[in-house]
Design an enzyme around this catalytic site. Structure first.
Site, PDB file in Angstrom:
ATOM      1  N   HIS A  54       0.759  -1.339   0.036  1.00 59.31           N
ATOM      2  CA  HIS A  54       0.479  -0.179   0.131  1.00 59.31           C
ATOM      3  C   HIS A  54       0.825   1.431   0.221  1.00 59.31           C
ATOM      4  O   HIS A  54       2.042   1.390   0.470  1.00 59.31           O
ATOM      5  CB  HIS A  54      -0.811  -0.658   1.595  1.00 59.31           C
ATOM      6  CG  HIS A  54      -0.641  -0.094   2.221  1.00 59.31           C
ATOM      7  ND1 HIS A  54      -0.541   1.093   3.378  1.00 59.31           N
ATOM      8  CD2 HIS A  54      -0.445  -1.345   3.503  1.00 59.31           C
ATOM      9  CE1 HIS A  54       0.176   1.233   4.882  1.00 59.31           C
ATOM     10  NE2 HIS A  54       0.107  -0.336   4.573  1.00 59.31           N
ATOM     11  N   ASP A  73       6.104   0.544   6.582  1.00 61.46           N
ATOM     12  CA  ASP A  73       4.870   0.837   6.676  1.00 61.46           C
ATOM     13  C   ASP A  73       4.136   1.425   5.714  1.00 61.46           C
ATOM     14  O   ASP A  73       3.473   3.074   6.105  1.00 61.46           O
ATOM     15  CB  ASP A  73       4.406   1.047   8.059  1.00 61.46           C
ATOM     16  CG  ASP A  73       2.854   0.120   7.999  1.00 61.46           C
ATOM     17  OD1 ASP A  73       2.735  -0.480   7.074  1.00 61.46           O
ATOM     18  OD2 ASP A  73       1.515   0.969   8.788  1.00 61.46           O
ATOM     19  N   GLU A 123      -4.684   1.630   2.452  1.00 60.37           N
ATOM     20  CA  GLU A 123      -5.174   1.059   3.253  1.00 60.37           C
ATOM     21  C   GLU A 123      -5.429   1.455   4.989  1.00 60.37           C
ATOM     22  O   GLU A 123      -6.081   1.201   5.286  1.00 60.37           O
ATOM     23  CB  GLU A 123      -3.682  -0.061   3.291  1.00 60.37           C
ATOM     24  CG  GLU A 123      -3.697  -1.323   3.889  1.00 60.37           C
ATOM     25  CD  GLU A 123      -3.603  -1.577   5.482  1.00 60.37           C
ATOM     26  OE1 GLU A 123      -3.694  -2.181   6.234  1.00 60.37           O
ATOM     27  OE2 GLU A 123      -2.853  -0.445   5.783  1.00 60.37           O
ATOM     28  N   GLU A 124      -4.345   2.442   5.318  1.00 56.86           N
ATOM     29  CA  GLU A 124      -4.242   3.260   6.519  1.00 56.86           C
ATOM     30  C   GLU A 124      -5.843   3.226   7.011  1.00 56.86           C
ATOM     31  O   GLU A 124      -5.877   3.046   8.003  1.00 56.86           O
ATOM     32  CB  GLU A 124      -3.298   3.743   6.857  1.00 56.86           C
ATOM     33  CG  GLU A 124      -1.888   3.713   6.992  1.00 56.86           C
ATOM     34  CD  GLU A 124      -1.203   2.189   7.554  1.00 56.86           C
ATOM     35  OE1 GLU A 124      -1.477   1.766   8.335  1.00 56.86           O
ATOM     36  OE2 GLU A 124      -0.140   2.237   7.402  1.00 56.86           O
ATOM     37  N   ASP A 133       3.347  -6.024   3.791  1.00 55.44           N
ATOM     38  CA  ASP A 133       3.265  -5.427   4.382  1.00 55.44           C
ATOM     39  C   ASP A 133       3.129  -5.551   5.581  1.00 55.44           C
ATOM     40  O   ASP A 133       2.445  -5.690   6.827  1.00 55.44           O
ATOM     41  CB  ASP A 133       1.578  -4.653   3.672  1.00 55.44           C
ATOM     42  CG  ASP A 133       0.934  -3.695   4.879  1.00 55.44           C
ATOM     43  OD1 ASP A 133       2.124  -2.768   5.648  1.00 55.44           O
ATOM     44  OD2 ASP A 133      -0.873  -4.070   5.939  1.00 55.44           O
ATOM     45  N   HIS A 143       3.909   3.126  13.045  1.00 52.28           N
ATOM     46  CA  HIS A 143       2.245   4.342  12.985  1.00 52.28           C
ATOM     47  C   HIS A 143       3.603   5.416  13.636  1.00 52.28           C
ATOM     48  O   HIS A 143       2.786   6.235  14.535  1.00 52.28           O
ATOM     49  CB  HIS A 143       0.713   3.647  13.529  1.00 52.28           C
ATOM     50  CG  HIS A 143       0.267   2.892  12.130  1.00 52.28           C
ATOM     51  ND1 HIS A 143      -0.968   1.928  12.894  1.00 52.28           N
ATOM     52  CD2 HIS A 143       1.094   2.311  11.353  1.00 52.28           C
ATOM     53  CE1 HIS A 143      -1.082   1.851  11.775  1.00 52.28           C
ATOM     54  NE2 HIS A 143      -0.295   1.298  10.993  1.00 52.28           N
TER      55      HIS A 143
END
Length: 465
Positions: A280, A292, A326-327, A354, A424
């Site tokens: 992603h 990520d 995606e997030e 991922d 994140h």
């Protein structure tokens, strides 16, 4: 007799030569990736020239344009953008928080708004705080003990679970649903312990949702760093009457148009059978999204390049798909599956990366037992590259919407012990990605794609190779 003996020797030697050809092709893929890989170079640009790529942001659009340009330069048969509407949530000015033990006596702690959260009042929110270990504690406490307070979710990731994704799954519900559930009991806000196995000062954001909570009843939600959570918990034990203050001015705006980025090599003999490899393109905004999922995107791009550069001509159509959103919505994955179904496309295999750009260990498969048995027969080909893990389980969020009875879904499984140190958070940055580990991941993915393309999935196995 002599002819019979000759035929027996020929038949006995066939598997050896087939295996030998596979070994040669896979070695060529690894050699090319380790000496002339492009993934690290592409990631450098995505991370350091573009940065965090939150859905709907200028940076996300820049990433779309950059990756399309790079795929065009690979000389693929087709490269295109697939439009998709995505949410646009903005963080605003940096968040601020402190613990107040007495009026005027405060200690600052690191927080960040959770993705999708509403803002606090303009002057911030200050209230007494109540600590819980999970959503299930709310009912035990009841509205009388919660109303007007800030709920502090402090269930940590389980240290004893070697599979860190299992540890993450066991506590992420408090981040995603914590605000919606606490609002039912009259809470004024929520603070959530970061999904992180180590103690540090980095708060980790992530998606959260309000469910069917009316807009007027939605309460602000923020993550606190693990060190901040430990301090807050200890301080509460010493003085249950402390207050917590936090301020954030995030906002949810109207949806905007973005794109999935898609590149394709048309299959030479089975062009209507489609195989996908992807990651992603969006990321959170605190770091630059290197692990990520910039890593997964550039690895997937390099899969097609590695196969081309080593002279392999795929039998089936190979697509790289860089999914958007995606997030905080999975809009890109859902849109791709929707368009594929509308067009009547026959997807037989999909592979997603991922889980970070760390050392690859193997793959996780969502498939039939028959297809899994075929995969296990290839284990020996991966052993020279220290790839040993082949298990049934989760594949990837973006490719999940393509699931049906016949498709084989797979996810690259890198070593996960350091992944949630960065997940994140502000320290998900380029310098934390090791070039060699990233390139090994790309080669491992390309090797599986090669084998799946050559031998086919079990339901559609028409070519023995």
């Amino acid at each position: 007799m002599r002819i019979v003996l000759l035929l027996a020797l020929l038949l006995a030697s066939t598997p050896f030569f087939a295996q030998s050809n596979d070994e040669k092709q896979i070695k060529a893929i690894y050699d090319k990736a380790l000496t002339d890989g492009k993934a690290y170079e592409w990631l450098n640009y995505l991370s350091n020239q573009i940065g965090g790529r939150l859905s709907g942001s200028v940076q996300a659009q820049e990433a779309v344009e950059y990756t399309k340009e790079e795929l065009d330069a690979l000389g693929l048969d087709r490269v295109w953008l697939q439009p998709v509407m995505v949410p646009k949530w903005v963080r605003g000015t940096p968040e601020f928080a402190y613990i107040e033990t007495k009026p005027g006596l405060t200690t600052n702690v690191p927080i960040c708004a959770l993705g999708g959260s509403v803002s606090t009042p303009d002057g911030g929110l200050k209230a007494n705080i109540i600590e819980v270990q999970g959503i299930e504690d709310l009912e035990k406490l009841g509205k009388d003990k919660i109303a007007g307070k800030i709920v502090f979710y402090n269930r940590p990731m389980e240290q004893t679970l070697v599979n860190t994704f299992a540890a993450y799954s066991n506590c992420v519900d408090q981040r995603y649903s914590g605000a919606a559930e606490a609002a039912k009991y009259g809470a004024s806000g929520v603070i959530v312990r970061s999904m992180n196995l180590r103690l540090d000062d980095y708060p980790h954001t992530g998606s959260m949702g309000y469910g069917d909570t009316p807009i007027k009843n939605r309460i602000p939600a923020a993550a606190i760093s693990t060190k901040g959570a430990e301090l807050l918990s200890t301080t509460l034990k010493l003085n249950p009457n402390i207050k917590f203050y936090f301020r954030q001015n995030c906002k949810q705006l109207e949806d905007v148009q973005s794109y999935n980025v898609i590149g394709e090599i048309t299959g030479s003999t089975n062009p209507k059978e489609v195989m996908v490899v992807g990651g992603h393109l969006d990321s959170w905004d605190l770091g630059d999204g290197s692990h990520d999922d910039g890593a997964g995107c550039v690895q997937s791009m390099d899969v097609l390049r590695l196969l081309k550069e080593t002279g392999y001509k795929p039998k089936r159509t190979l697509r790289v798909v860089l999914f958007m959103n995606e997030e905080n919505g999975l809009r890109g994955g859902n849109k791709y599956a929707e368009v594929a179904q509308t067009n009547g496309e026959n997807h037989v295999f999909a592979l997603e990366s991922d889980s970070g750009g760390f050392t690859p260990r193997g793959f996780s498969f969502d498939c039939s037992d028959e297809n899994f048995e075929q995969v296990l027969s290839w284990k020996g080909l991966f052993e020279p590259y220290l790839i040993h893990l082949f298990e049934k389980g989760h594949s990837g969020a973006d490719i999940g919407p393509m699931k049906n009875e016949s498709i084989v879904l797979a996810g690259l499984v890198p070593d996960s012990q350091r992944y949630f140190d960065h997940h994140h958070a502000e320290n998900d940055t380029f310098e934390h990605v090791n070039k060699r580990e990233l390139q090994l991941g790309a080669a491992t993915m390309a090797s599986l794609i090669y084998l799946m393309d050559k031998y086919g999935t079990v339901p559609s196995q028409k070519i023995k190779g």
